[in-house]
Design a protein around this motif. Structure first.
Motif, PDB file in Angstrom:
ATOM      1  N   UNK A 148       0.827  -1.205   0.000  1.00 59.70           N
ATOM      2  CA  UNK A 148       0.000   0.000   0.000  1.00 59.70           C
ATOM      3  C   UNK A 148       0.865   1.260   0.000  1.00 59.70           C
ATOM      4  N   UNK A 149       1.937   1.230   0.764  1.00 61.41           N
ATOM      5  CA  UNK A 149       2.843   2.388   0.829  1.00 61.41           C
ATOM      6  C   UNK A 149       3.523   2.617  -0.510  1.00 61.41           C
ATOM      7  N   UNK A 150       3.972   1.534  -1.154  1.00 66.98           N
ATOM      8  CA  UNK A 150       4.590   1.661  -2.473  1.00 66.98           C
ATOM      9  C   UNK A 150       3.610   2.253  -3.483  1.00 66.98           C
ATOM     10  N   UNK A 151       2.358   1.813  -3.419  1.00 62.27           N
ATOM     11  CA  UNK A 151       1.349   2.310  -4.352  1.00 62.27           C
ATOM     12  C   UNK A 151       1.040   3.786  -4.120  1.00 62.27           C
ATOM     13  N   UNK A 152       0.772   4.169  -2.876  1.00 62.55           N
ATOM     14  CA  UNK A 152       0.363   5.547  -2.605  1.00 62.55           C
ATOM     15  C   UNK A 152       1.501   6.523  -2.876  1.00 62.55           C
ATOM     16  N   UNK A 153       2.729   6.014  -2.870  1.00 64.78           N
ATOM     17  CA  UNK A 153       3.878   6.863  -3.188  1.00 64.78           C
ATOM     18  C   UNK A 153       3.897   7.346  -4.632  1.00 64.78           C
ATOM     19  N   UNK A 154       3.047   6.769  -5.481  1.00 69.66           N
ATOM     20  CA  UNK A 154       2.971   7.188  -6.879  1.00 69.66           C
ATOM     21  C   UNK A 154       2.217   8.504  -7.046  1.00 69.66           C
ATOM     22  N   UNK A 155       1.509   8.936  -5.989  1.00 68.21           N
ATOM     23  CA  UNK A 155       0.582  10.056  -6.143  1.00 68.21           C
ATOM     24  C   UNK A 155       0.965  11.244  -5.268  1.00 68.21           C
ATOM     25  N   UNK A 156       0.837  12.417  -5.825  1.00 66.49           N
ATOM     26  CA  UNK A 156       1.049  13.649  -5.065  1.00 66.49           C
ATOM     27  C   UNK A 156      -0.290  14.310  -4.733  1.00 66.49           C
ATOM     28  N   UNK A 157      -1.287  14.152  -5.584  1.00 67.71           N
ATOM     29  CA  UNK A 157      -2.598  14.713  -5.307  1.00 67.71           C
ATOM     30  C   UNK A 157      -3.295  13.870  -4.235  1.00 67.71           C
ATOM     31  N   UNK A 158      -4.282  14.438  -3.503  1.00 65.09           N
ATOM     32  CA  UNK A 158      -4.974  13.670  -2.459  1.00 65.09           C
ATOM     33  C   UNK A 158      -5.570  12.385  -3.042  1.00 65.09           C
ATOM     34  N   UNK A 159      -5.180  11.251  -2.481  1.00 67.71           N
ATOM     35  CA  UNK A 159      -5.552   9.960  -3.062  1.00 67.71           C
ATOM     36  C   UNK A 159      -5.853   8.944  -1.968  1.00 67.71           C
ATOM     37  N   UNK A 160      -6.836   8.095  -2.241  1.00 67.86           N
ATOM     38  CA  UNK A 160      -7.171   6.966  -1.371  1.00 67.86           C
ATOM     39  C   UNK A 160      -7.083   5.692  -2.202  1.00 67.86           C
ATOM     40  N   UNK A 161      -6.476   4.665  -1.648  1.00 72.97           N
ATOM     41  CA  UNK A 161      -6.369   3.384  -2.344  1.00 72.97           C
ATOM     42  C   UNK A 161      -6.802   2.258  -1.414  1.00 72.97           C
ATOM     43  N   UNK A 162      -7.384   1.232  -2.007  1.00 72.19           N
ATOM     44  CA  UNK A 162      -7.806   0.036  -1.274  1.00 72.19           C
ATOM     45  C   UNK A 162      -7.065  -1.154  -1.872  1.00 72.19           C
ATOM     46  N   UNK A 163      -6.490  -2.001  -1.014  1.00 70.29           N
ATOM     47  CA  UNK A 163      -5.749  -3.171  -1.481  1.00 70.29           C
ATOM     48  C   UNK A 163      -6.220  -4.430  -0.783  1.00 70.29           C
ATOM     49  N   UNK A 242       0.265   4.983  11.451  1.00 71.75           N
ATOM     50  CA  UNK A 242       0.732   6.307  11.032  1.00 71.75           C
ATOM     51  C   UNK A 242       2.019   6.139  10.226  1.00 71.75           C
ATOM     52  N   UNK A 243       2.025   6.711   9.023  1.00 70.79           N
ATOM     53  CA  UNK A 243       3.217   6.713   8.188  1.00 70.79           C
ATOM     54  C   UNK A 243       4.084   7.881   8.635  1.00 70.79           C
ATOM     55  N   UNK A 244       5.253   7.586   9.167  1.00 71.14           N
ATOM     56  CA  UNK A 244       6.094   8.594   9.814  1.00 71.14           C
ATOM     57  C   UNK A 244       6.949   9.387   8.840  1.00 71.14           C
ATOM     58  N   UNK A 245       7.122   8.904   7.627  1.00 71.59           N
ATOM     59  CA  UNK A 245       7.901   9.602   6.603  1.00 71.59           C
ATOM     60  C   UNK A 245       7.046   9.697   5.351  1.00 71.59           C
ATOM     61  N   UNK A 246       7.595  10.263   4.310  1.00 73.20           N
ATOM     62  CA  UNK A 246       6.891  10.212   3.030  1.00 73.20           C
ATOM     63  C   UNK A 246       6.881   8.770   2.532  1.00 73.20           C
ATOM     64  N   UNK A 247       5.901   8.445   1.722  1.00 74.69           N
ATOM     65  CA  UNK A 247       5.807   7.080   1.197  1.00 74.69           C
ATOM     66  C   UNK A 247       7.024   6.738   0.340  1.00 74.69           C
ATOM     67  N   UNK A 248       7.531   7.711  -0.396  1.00 69.63           N
ATOM     68  CA  UNK A 248       8.694   7.438  -1.251  1.00 69.63           C
ATOM     69  C   UNK A 248       9.939   7.156  -0.419  1.00 69.63           C
ATOM     70  N   UNK A 249      10.062   7.803   0.741  1.00 69.25           N
ATOM     71  CA  UNK A 249      11.211   7.551   1.609  1.00 69.25           C
ATOM     72  C   UNK A 249      11.144   6.169   2.229  1.00 69.25           C
ATOM     73  N   UNK A 250       9.938   5.692   2.470  1.00 70.59           N
ATOM     74  CA  UNK A 250       9.769   4.389   3.104  1.00 70.59           C
ATOM     75  C   UNK A 250      10.041   3.230   2.146  1.00 70.59           C
ATOM     76  N   UNK A 251      10.019   3.497   0.846  1.00 70.53           N
ATOM     77  CA  UNK A 251      10.262   2.426  -0.122  1.00 70.53           C
ATOM     78  C   UNK A 251      11.652   1.822   0.048  1.00 70.53           C
ATOM     79  N   UNK A 252      11.724   0.527  -0.119  1.00 72.83           N
ATOM     80  CA  UNK A 252      13.019  -0.144  -0.076  1.00 72.83           C
ATOM     81  C   UNK A 252      13.737   0.058  -1.393  1.00 72.83           C
ATOM     82  N   UNK A 253      15.052   0.292  -1.312  1.00 71.22           N
ATOM     83  CA  UNK A 253      15.844   0.491  -2.533  1.00 71.22           C
ATOM     84  C   UNK A 253      16.167  -0.838  -3.211  1.00 71.22           C
ATOM     85  N   UNK A 254      16.110  -1.926  -2.435  1.00 73.11           N
ATOM     86  CA  UNK A 254      16.457  -3.243  -2.963  1.00 73.11           C
ATOM     87  C   UNK A 254      15.290  -4.198  -2.739  1.00 73.11           C
TER      88      UNK A 254
END
Length: 404
Positions: A148-163, A242-254
């Motif tokens: 869910x975090x990886x997905x929501x990181x694709x959006x900058x506009x207010x967005x809701x996603x269900x997985x 609670x997501x403590x950082x931005x979603x893009x920061x939380x993404x794993x690099x590997x």
């Protein structure tokens, strides 16, 4: 020397990193740990209190049991330090001679993907996520939270996603979060039962009232407004994260995958750039382009073979995980029909190329007027011809998004 902090600097040079490799400190720690029968070595401030208490209880001395425990921690500490250096140099020199990883235990889990499997979570999960309410997280919850975090990181506009089971069920964008939810939920009103909800804005009371009407396992957001949190906490088992950082920061690099006989390691699929090569006679309108890019952001997070029908601000139909791309398209069309959503004027997004024209033709028959896909099939010309015959606009991105 602060090697870990040094290599985190964005402008660090290889020479500066090497200069900050400590030699004497780890050597002294290892020699002390080797002689734990008579030496107490402490490498973690969290152990200070237990060492002092142990000394008070033993006339100023420490017990052998404690010294042995601390020695083990010391060897793990120096091993982690060396591994950090090795991983950094391996990455900088591109030797790829080996891969090693050492992560601290975050928590043991009740069980794994299924009750008969043992499981635990390692790493720094708590750096990115804070559980505010609800039952302890399960193995599957954590997988879904990551997806869910990886997905929501694709959006900058207010967005809701269900997985559900790491697959998107619906995604909607709107400045009114309740409207964003309605767009996402309308895509599929059955699959979200027991699913995961993620929002890239603080959860408001109107949104909380709406989403509380269905059973969810986890809700993830940067924050929860006071009234919203109070309302959702009435459900004692609902996990609020609670997501403590931005979603893009939380993404794993590997991205790591366990396989028979080893471990696969690859860069995470986090490319945000979408090359837009228009390959059809007709160019997409602004509305069509927005719809294609919206669907493209989502299809990369759907299990392959993946097809997403989308408008500029919402999903309309999602087909996931089929062996045939045409079948994925049929499922997406069927889902839209079940939801009462029209695909007329929609965009179709495919995670990989259409190997034959049939997939594109099925999308056109369903109502799609434009398509976005990687391209690269030996039959690309046939697919483009089929699009031109139906006056569709189509974009090749040159980027595939398989997800196994």
């Amino acid at each position: 020397y602060p090697f870990e902090k040094t290599i985190q600097k964005p402008d660090v040079t290889l020479a500066e990193a090497i200069e900050n490799i400590d030699i004497g400190g780890p050597s002294m720690i290892r020699s002390a740990a080797k002689n734990y029968e008579s030496v107490t070595v402490v490498v973690d401030p969290i152990d200070y209190d237990s060492v002092l208490e142990n000394m008070r209880e033993n006339n100023g001395e420490t017990t052998l049991k404690l010294r042995e425990h601390l020695a083990i921690k010391a060897f793990i500490k120096t091993s982690d330090y060396d591994r950090t250096i090795g991983n950094y140099l391996n990455r900088e020199q591109i030797t790829e001679a080996s891969f090693s990883l050492s992560l601290p235990l975050v928590t043991k889990l009740r069980y794994g993907e299924n009750p008969h499997q043992q499981a635990a979570l390692y790493g720094d999960f708590d750096r990115y996520f804070e559980k505010l309410h609800g039952k302890e997280l399960s193995f599957n919850n954590i997988l879904d939270i990551s997806a869910a975090t990886n997905l929501i990181g694709e959006f900058t506009q207010p967005t809701v996603a269900i997985l559900k089971h790491t697959n998107p069920c619906g995604v909607g964008s709107d400045v009114d979060l309740r409207e964003a939810w309605e767009k996402a939920f309308a895509t599929d009103k059955q699959a979200p039962f027991g699913g995961i909800i993620v929002c890239n804005r603080p959860i408001t009371e109107p949104l909380a009232k709406t989403i509380s009407e269905i059973f969810s396992e986890v809700i993830i957001a940067p924050d929860f407004e006071g009234d919203a949190r109070g309302l959702l906490q009435k459900k004692k088992n609902l996990r609020l994260i609670r997501l403590l950082t931005s979603a893009t920061e939380a993404r794993s690099a590997v991205d790591l995958r366990s396989v028979c006989g080893g471990l696969l390691a690859q860069d995470s699929d986090v490319s945000s750039e979408t090359p837009e090569q228009i390959v059809t006679q007709r160019k997409p309108t602004k509305k069509e382009l927005d719809a294609m890019l919206f669907g493209w952001r989502i299809v990369k997070h759907v299990k392959s073979n993946a097809i997403v029908y989308a408008a500029a601000d919402r999903t309309l139909g999602i087909g996931a995980g089929q062996m045939s791309r045409v079948d994925s398209s049929r499922i997406a069309v069927w889902k839209a029909q079940e939801a009462g959503l029209s695909l007329k004027g929609s965009a179709v997004a495919s995670d990989a190329f259409f190997p034959f024209p049939d997939g594109l033709i099925a999308a056109a028959d369903a109502g799609a007027t434009c398509a976005i896909q990687p391209g690269g099939s030996v039959r690309d010309n046939e697919v483009i011809a089929a699009a031109d015959e139906r006056k569709m606009a189509m974009i090749f991105t040159g980027v595939r998004h398989f997800r196994h």
